[in-house]
Motif scaffolding. Structure first.
Motif, PDB file in Angstrom:
ATOM      1  N   UNK A 188       0.851  -1.191   0.000  1.00  0.00           N
ATOM      2  CA  UNK A 188       0.000   0.000   0.000  1.00  0.00           C
ATOM      3  C   UNK A 188       0.884   1.238   0.000  1.00  0.00           C
ATOM      4  N   UNK A 189       0.632   2.161  -0.923  1.00  0.00           N
ATOM      5  CA  UNK A 189       1.481   3.335  -1.097  1.00  0.00           C
ATOM      6  C   UNK A 189       1.011   4.548  -0.297  1.00  0.00           C
ATOM      7  N   UNK A 190      -0.272   4.639  -0.037  1.00  0.00           N
ATOM      8  CA  UNK A 190      -0.794   5.837   0.630  1.00  0.00           C
ATOM      9  C   UNK A 190      -1.028   5.571   2.112  1.00  0.00           C
TER      10      UNK A 190
ATOM     11  N   UNK B  47      -7.631   2.244  -1.480  1.00  0.00           N
ATOM     12  CA  UNK B  47      -8.447   2.654  -2.618  1.00  0.00           C
ATOM     13  C   UNK B  47      -7.861   2.064  -3.894  1.00  0.00           C
ATOM     14  N   UNK B  48      -8.551   2.280  -4.991  1.00  0.00           N
ATOM     15  CA  UNK B  48      -8.094   1.807  -6.292  1.00  0.00           C
ATOM     16  C   UNK B  48      -6.714   2.355  -6.619  1.00  0.00           C
ATOM     17  N   UNK B  49      -6.429   3.550  -6.150  1.00  0.00           N
ATOM     18  CA  UNK B  49      -5.138   4.188  -6.399  1.00  0.00           C
ATOM     19  C   UNK B  49      -3.981   3.316  -5.901  1.00  0.00           C
TER      20      UNK B  49
END
Length: 133
Positions: A23-25, A30-32
């Motif tokens: 997970x980057x955020x 989310x889809x992002x």
């Protein structure tokens, strides 16, 4: 998704393919978070469901295959253990060498771990560590 689901009625293997990304955020997932190039994969693999159930898992350190199979001692475990040992590998139940088991039933089942000596010894170390708990 279930890949090959149109093959269910003709008894052909079906499966699931998956990829795991970090997970980057810091926000809610989310889809992002999924919109990343394949080079960012942490792990990937597939599972096959059919006459045998098998999981193939790839991580940064390599690829491992796992099969759900309540192998039978006399006509599955013993022959495969014999082949494995003659090829220089090991075959164990986690507690004893497969070829040392004295059968008590014609359809007796036994767990079996087959592979290179290094891989089987690594399994045994992990098994013993968790069995002690």
């Amino acid at each position: 998704p279930l890949d090959g689901s149109s093959n269910i009625d003709c008894l052909v293997s079906i499966g699931t393919i998956f990829g795991i990304y970090r997970k980057q955020s810091t926000d809610e997932p989310s889809e992002k978070d999924a919109l990343q190039p394949g080079r960012n994969l942490v792990a990937a693999g597939y599972a096959l469901y059919g006459s045998a159930t098998m999981l193939v898992l790839a991580t940064e350190t390599g690829v491992n295959c796992f099969m759900l199979d309540p192998l039978r001692l006399l006509y599955e475990c013993n022959p495969m253990a014999f082949v494995m040992e003659k090829a220089g590998g090991l075959a164990t139940t986690g507690k004893e060498a497969v070829l040392d088991i004295v059968p008590t039933d014609i359809h007796q089942r036994a767990p079996v771990i087959l592979g290179s000596p290094d891989d089987v010894k690594e399994f045994l170390e992990i098994y013993k560590k968790h069995a002690a708990k």
